[in-house]
Design a protein around this motif. Structure first.
Motif, PDB file in Angstrom:
ATOM      1  N   GLN A  78      37.930  36.957  39.846  1.00  0.00           N
ATOM      2  CA  GLN A  78      37.020  37.979  40.359  1.00  0.00           C
ATOM      3  C   GLN A  78      36.944  37.934  41.887  1.00  0.00           C
ATOM      4  O   GLN A  78      36.900  38.980  42.547  1.00  0.00           O
ATOM      5  N   GLU A  79      36.952  36.745  42.445  1.00  0.00           N
ATOM      6  CA  GLU A  79      36.951  36.620  43.904  1.00  0.00           C
ATOM      7  C   GLU A  79      38.290  37.061  44.481  1.00  0.00           C
ATOM      8  O   GLU A  79      38.344  37.735  45.514  1.00  0.00           O
ATOM      9  N   ASP A  81      40.289  39.298  43.263  1.00  0.00           N
ATOM     10  CA  ASP A  81      40.336  40.760  43.214  1.00  0.00           C
ATOM     11  C   ASP A  81      39.455  41.398  44.283  1.00  0.00           C
ATOM     12  O   ASP A  81      39.764  42.483  44.795  1.00  0.00           O
ATOM     13  N   ARG A  82      38.392  40.714  44.636  1.00  0.00           N
ATOM     14  CA  ARG A  82      37.439  41.292  45.587  1.00  0.00           C
ATOM     15  C   ARG A  82      37.935  41.193  47.028  1.00  0.00           C
ATOM     16  O   ARG A  82      37.755  42.131  47.814  1.00  0.00           O
ATOM     17  N   ILE A  83      38.576  40.072  47.391  1.00  0.00           N
ATOM     18  CA  ILE A  83      38.915  39.874  48.810  1.00  0.00           C
ATOM     19  C   ILE A  83      40.403  39.703  49.069  1.00  0.00           C
ATOM     20  O   ILE A  83      40.798  39.549  50.214  1.00  0.00           O
ATOM     21  N   ASN A  84      41.235  39.704  48.063  1.00  0.00           N
ATOM     22  CA  ASN A  84      42.696  39.554  48.052  1.00  0.00           C
ATOM     23  C   ASN A  84      43.095  38.084  47.967  1.00  0.00           C
ATOM     24  O   ASN A  84      42.322  37.193  48.314  1.00  0.00           O
ATOM     25  N   ALA A  88      41.305  34.616  49.464  1.00  0.00           N
ATOM     26  CA  ALA A  88      40.750  33.728  48.442  1.00  0.00           C
ATOM     27  C   ALA A  88      41.363  32.338  48.542  1.00  0.00           C
ATOM     28  O   ALA A  88      40.679  31.323  48.382  1.00  0.00           O
ATOM     29  N   ARG A 186      44.070  38.792  36.957  1.00  0.00           N
ATOM     30  CA  ARG A 186      43.826  39.300  38.303  1.00  0.00           C
ATOM     31  C   ARG A 186      44.160  40.788  38.308  1.00  0.00           C
ATOM     32  O   ARG A 186      45.323  41.180  38.403  1.00  0.00           O
ATOM     33  N   ARG A 187      43.150  41.609  38.214  1.00  0.00           N
ATOM     34  CA  ARG A 187      43.352  43.049  38.032  1.00  0.00           C
ATOM     35  C   ARG A 187      43.889  43.743  39.275  1.00  0.00           C
ATOM     36  O   ARG A 187      44.385  44.864  39.185  1.00  0.00           O
ATOM     37  N   SER A 188      43.812  43.084  40.418  1.00  0.00           N
ATOM     38  CA  SER A 188      44.375  43.657  41.643  1.00  0.00           C
ATOM     39  C   SER A 188      45.865  43.405  41.766  1.00  0.00           C
ATOM     40  O   SER A 188      46.517  44.002  42.632  1.00  0.00           O
ATOM     41  N   ARG A 193      47.466  45.696  37.204  1.00  0.00           N
ATOM     42  CA  ARG A 193      46.930  46.984  37.633  1.00  0.00           C
ATOM     43  C   ARG A 193      47.700  48.147  37.017  1.00  0.00           C
ATOM     44  O   ARG A 193      47.109  49.134  36.559  1.00  0.00           O
TER      45      ARG A 193
END
Length: 206
Positions: A78-79, A81-84, A88, A186-188, A193
């Motif tokens: 989750q982190e 995905d949020r900040i790359n 991270a 990791r959805r990013s 994706r």
């Protein structure tokens, strides 16, 4: 990262490395290791990727016994995905260094990116092969992450996480298509994706 109150251990440096940066699932794990000033002769440290799992396990015990201090840092999907993944990984490295029992004079980091630490840092490309403290960090991060992925395999069954450790193998991609992503994916990351985008395209509203 703000200054802490640890007393610097003069003439020492911490090696820092990561495991799992390129995976599609699971956390990125970093380790920081301070070895004795005169090194650890005979331990046979090298890049963890060039060692078998049994050898890594044996070296893990030797590193922990010999190290003046060692610590781990994690960043979960989750982190990531949020900040790359780069940011991270840098945060996870700061967490590892920040939880060492003693403060080193210098931090040696494998690769070409320096984490935002208050301690002087030096990048060493290929350092997991040439610098014993970085090699030790590479081994501790890899062994811990492999052990953690085996645990996550039991918690999120069906993906084979304990076998491929979250990397984008043929088996992993097949299971991902069958089951869809779980909380550890990791959805990013592009393959995950794309799967989500394809599912939304063919199953609108789901």
């Amino acid at each position: 990262m703000p200054d802490d109150h640890r007393t610097p251990l003069k003439g020492t440096w911490a090696g820092v490395d990561e495991a799992g940066r390129g995976c599609l699932a699971g956390p990125v794990v970093t380790a920081a290791v301070i070895l004795p000033r005169d090194g650890v002769p005979g331990l046979g440290l090298k890049d963890s990727k060039k060692l078998s799992a049994p050898v890594r396990l044996k070296l893990e015990a030797g590193i922990k016994d010999a190290a003046l201090s060692w610590s781990l840092g994690l960043a979960w999907p989750q982190e990531i995905d949020r900040i790359n993944i780069l940011q991270a990984t840098m945060r996870a490295m700061c967490r590892a260094v920040g939880t060492l029992r003693v403060q080193p004079d210098l931090v040696l980091v494998d690769g070409n990116q320096i984490p935002p630490l208050y301690i002087p840092c030096r990048c060493i490309p290929g350092g997991d092969e040439t610098e014993p403290a970085i090699s030790a960090a590479s081994i501790l991060a890899k062994v811990f992450r492999d052990r953690l992925m085996a645990h996550l395999d039991r918690k999120y069954p069906g993906y084979g996480l304990g076998r491929h450790k979250g990397y984008g193998t043929k088996e992993h991609m097949s299971r991902l298509r069958e089951l869809g992503p779980c909380r550890m994916h990791r959805r990013s990351f592009a393959p995950v994706r794309r799967f989500l985008e394809d599912r939304q395209r063919w199953l609108p509203g789901i």
